[in-house]
Design a protein around this motif. Structure first.
Motif, PDB file in Angstrom:
ATOM      1  N   LYS A  55       3.569   7.812  11.958  1.00  0.00           N
ATOM      2  CA  LYS A  55       3.404   6.546  12.683  1.00  0.00           C
ATOM      3  C   LYS A  55       2.052   5.911  12.378  1.00  0.00           C
ATOM      4  O   LYS A  55       1.953   4.701  12.195  1.00  0.00           O
ATOM      5  N   VAL A  56       1.025   6.739  12.314  1.00  0.00           N
ATOM      6  CA  VAL A  56      -0.317   6.234  12.017  1.00  0.00           C
ATOM      7  C   VAL A  56      -0.367   5.683  10.591  1.00  0.00           C
ATOM      8  O   VAL A  56      -0.952   4.624  10.346  1.00  0.00           O
ATOM      9  N   VAL A  57       0.271   6.380   9.656  1.00  0.00           N
ATOM     10  CA  VAL A  57       0.318   5.907   8.262  1.00  0.00           C
ATOM     11  C   VAL A  57       1.004   4.543   8.197  1.00  0.00           C
ATOM     12  O   VAL A  57       0.534   3.631   7.499  1.00  0.00           O
ATOM     13  N   THR A  58       2.094   4.399   8.920  1.00  0.00           N
ATOM     14  CA  THR A  58       2.800   3.106   8.951  1.00  0.00           C
ATOM     15  C   THR A  58       1.902   2.013   9.503  1.00  0.00           C
ATOM     16  O   THR A  58       1.845   0.907   8.949  1.00  0.00           O
ATOM     17  N   THR A  59       1.176   2.314  10.559  1.00  0.00           N
ATOM     18  CA  THR A  59       0.249   1.339  11.146  1.00  0.00           C
ATOM     19  C   THR A  59      -0.838   0.955  10.150  1.00  0.00           C
ATOM     20  O   THR A  59      -1.159  -0.231   9.988  1.00  0.00           O
ATOM     21  N   THR A  64       0.846  -1.186   0.000  1.00  0.00           N
ATOM     22  CA  THR A  64       0.000   0.000   0.000  1.00  0.00           C
ATOM     23  C   THR A  64       0.885   1.239   0.000  1.00  0.00           C
ATOM     24  O   THR A  64       1.824   1.332   0.780  1.00  0.00           O
ATOM     25  N   SER A  65       0.568   2.188  -0.846  1.00  0.00           N
ATOM     26  CA  SER A  65       1.388   3.394  -0.930  1.00  0.00           C
ATOM     27  C   SER A  65       0.948   4.426   0.103  1.00  0.00           C
ATOM     28  O   SER A  65      -0.208   4.450   0.534  1.00  0.00           O
ATOM     29  N   THR A  66       1.885   5.274   0.455  1.00  0.00           N
ATOM     30  CA  THR A  66       1.602   6.340   1.405  1.00  0.00           C
ATOM     31  C   THR A  66       0.583   7.310   0.826  1.00  0.00           C
ATOM     32  O   THR A  66      -0.297   7.791   1.544  1.00  0.00           O
ATOM     33  N   TYR A  74      -9.603   5.572  14.226  1.00  0.00           N
ATOM     34  CA  TYR A  74     -10.526   6.636  14.630  1.00  0.00           C
ATOM     35  C   TYR A  74      -9.933   7.459  15.777  1.00  0.00           C
ATOM     36  O   TYR A  74      -9.978   8.686  15.763  1.00  0.00           O
ATOM     37  N   LYS A  75      -9.377   6.784  16.773  1.00  0.00           N
ATOM     38  CA  LYS A  75      -8.756   7.493  17.896  1.00  0.00           C
ATOM     39  C   LYS A  75      -7.582   8.354  17.423  1.00  0.00           C
ATOM     40  O   LYS A  75      -7.417   9.496  17.852  1.00  0.00           O
ATOM     41  N   SER A  76      -6.778   7.805  16.524  1.00  0.00           N
ATOM     42  CA  SER A  76      -5.618   8.548  16.012  1.00  0.00           C
ATOM     43  C   SER A  76      -6.059   9.778  15.234  1.00  0.00           C
ATOM     44  O   SER A  76      -5.506  10.869  15.414  1.00  0.00           O
ATOM     45  N   LEU A  77      -7.040   9.614  14.380  1.00  0.00           N
ATOM     46  CA  LEU A  77      -7.538  10.749  13.592  1.00  0.00           C
ATOM     47  C   LEU A  77      -8.183  11.806  14.487  1.00  0.00           C
ATOM     48  O   LEU A  77      -8.007  13.010  14.266  1.00  0.00           O
ATOM     49  N   VAL A  83      -2.875   5.948   1.322  1.00  0.00           N
ATOM     50  CA  VAL A  83      -3.309   6.091   2.713  1.00  0.00           C
ATOM     51  C   VAL A  83      -3.670   7.550   2.998  1.00  0.00           C
ATOM     52  O   VAL A  83      -4.681   7.835   3.645  1.00  0.00           O
ATOM     53  N   ASP A  84      -2.859   8.487   2.495  1.00  0.00           N
ATOM     54  CA  ASP A  84      -3.156   9.911   2.684  1.00  0.00           C
ATOM     55  C   ASP A  84      -4.512  10.274   2.084  1.00  0.00           C
ATOM     56  O   ASP A  84      -5.292  11.011   2.690  1.00  0.00           O
ATOM     57  N   LYS A  85      -4.773   9.779   0.886  1.00  0.00           N
ATOM     58  CA  LYS A  85      -6.048  10.092   0.235  1.00  0.00           C
ATOM     59  C   LYS A  85      -7.229   9.495   0.988  1.00  0.00           C
ATOM     60  O   LYS A  85      -8.285  10.106   1.085  1.00  0.00           O
ATOM     61  N   LEU A  86      -7.056   8.291   1.512  1.00  0.00           N
ATOM     62  CA  LEU A  86      -8.161   7.613   2.186  1.00  0.00           C
ATOM     63  C   LEU A  86      -8.422   8.131   3.600  1.00  0.00           C
ATOM     64  O   LEU A  86      -9.572   8.252   4.020  1.00  0.00           O
ATOM     65  N   TYR A  87      -7.359   8.418   4.341  1.00  0.00           N
ATOM     66  CA  TYR A  87      -7.523   8.727   5.755  1.00  0.00           C
ATOM     67  C   TYR A  87      -7.184  10.162   6.153  1.00  0.00           C
ATOM     68  O   TYR A  87      -7.633  10.630   7.194  1.00  0.00           O
ATOM     69  N   PHE A  88      -6.381  10.837   5.377  1.00  0.00           N
ATOM     70  CA  PHE A  88      -5.921  12.177   5.766  1.00  0.00           C
ATOM     71  C   PHE A  88      -6.256  13.214   4.704  1.00  0.00           C
ATOM     72  O   PHE A  88      -5.436  14.056   4.354  1.00  0.00           O
ATOM     73  N   GLU A  89      -7.477  13.183   4.216  1.00  0.00           N
ATOM     74  CA  GLU A  89      -7.860  14.073   3.128  1.00  0.00           C
ATOM     75  C   GLU A  89      -7.843  15.549   3.524  1.00  0.00           C
ATOM     76  O   GLU A  89      -7.583  16.414   2.704  1.00  0.00           O
TER      77      GLU A  89
END
Length: 175
Positions: free
Chosen positions: A130-134, A23-25, A155-158, A28-34
């Motif tokens: 760290k969250v992205v790595t997880t 999975t690319s960073t 959810y807690k991390s976000l 993950v950024d697009k899915l979780y850190f928009e």
């Protein structure tokens, strides 16, 4: 020869599938850190507005110092008496000193707030990494988390990242 061809085929087939499976960073950024970049931009914009918030008296003091300097220069040109010149000069010097003091205080306050918020942004970026790595490890199947535990953890991390951004913005807007 057969072994070599078999090994080459294994490399040709398995290697690309392993690369594609990761999975690319950016994914993950697009899915979780928009909204992450927007939040960083919001903090940077708030930093730019610090002078307007904490240096409101500087503009008025600048105008006052300019006016007293003009009065002093006019008194010198009109060859006023020594007493009048001394009084106007003292007023001008006091206005300049007050302005200088206000600028220094403003600059120190703004600099301290920017440094504090930049440090907090760095901490958020480190935590996000760290969250992205997880997340990547979970999506690639490299961890033992159940889907519910993973969802709760993310959810807690976000939420924590969001609260840290809110805290930074609060510290920049009102002190």
């Amino acid at each position: 020869m057969r072994k070599i061809i078999t090994l080459i085929l294994l490399f040709v087939v398995l290697l690309p599938s392993q690369v594609l499976a990761a999975t690319s960073t950016s994914t993950v950024d697009k899915l979780y850190f928009e909204s992450y970049k927007d939040q960083v931009k919001e903090v940077k914009d708030a930093q730019k507005k610090l002078n307007d918030i904490y240096c409101t008296n500087v503009k008025a003091l600048t105008e006052k110092a300019k006016a007293s300097t003009t009065r002093y220069n006019n008194a010198v040109k009109s060859k006023a008496t020594k007493d009048v010149l001394a009084k106007v000069k003292a007023e001008r010097d006091l206005d300049k000193k007050t302005l200088s003091s206000a600028k220094a205080k403003c600059s120190a306050t703004v600099k301290a707030l920017k440094k504090k918020s930049d440090t907090a942004l760095k901490e958020i970026a480190s935590y996000k990494a760290k969250v992205v790595t997880t997340i990547k490890n979970h999506l690639d199947g490299k961890d033992k988390l159940t889907e519910d535990n993973f969802t709760e953890s993310v959810y807690k991390s976000l939420s924590e990242i969001e609260s840290k951004f809110d805290a930074i913005l609060d510290s920049l807007s009102a002190d």
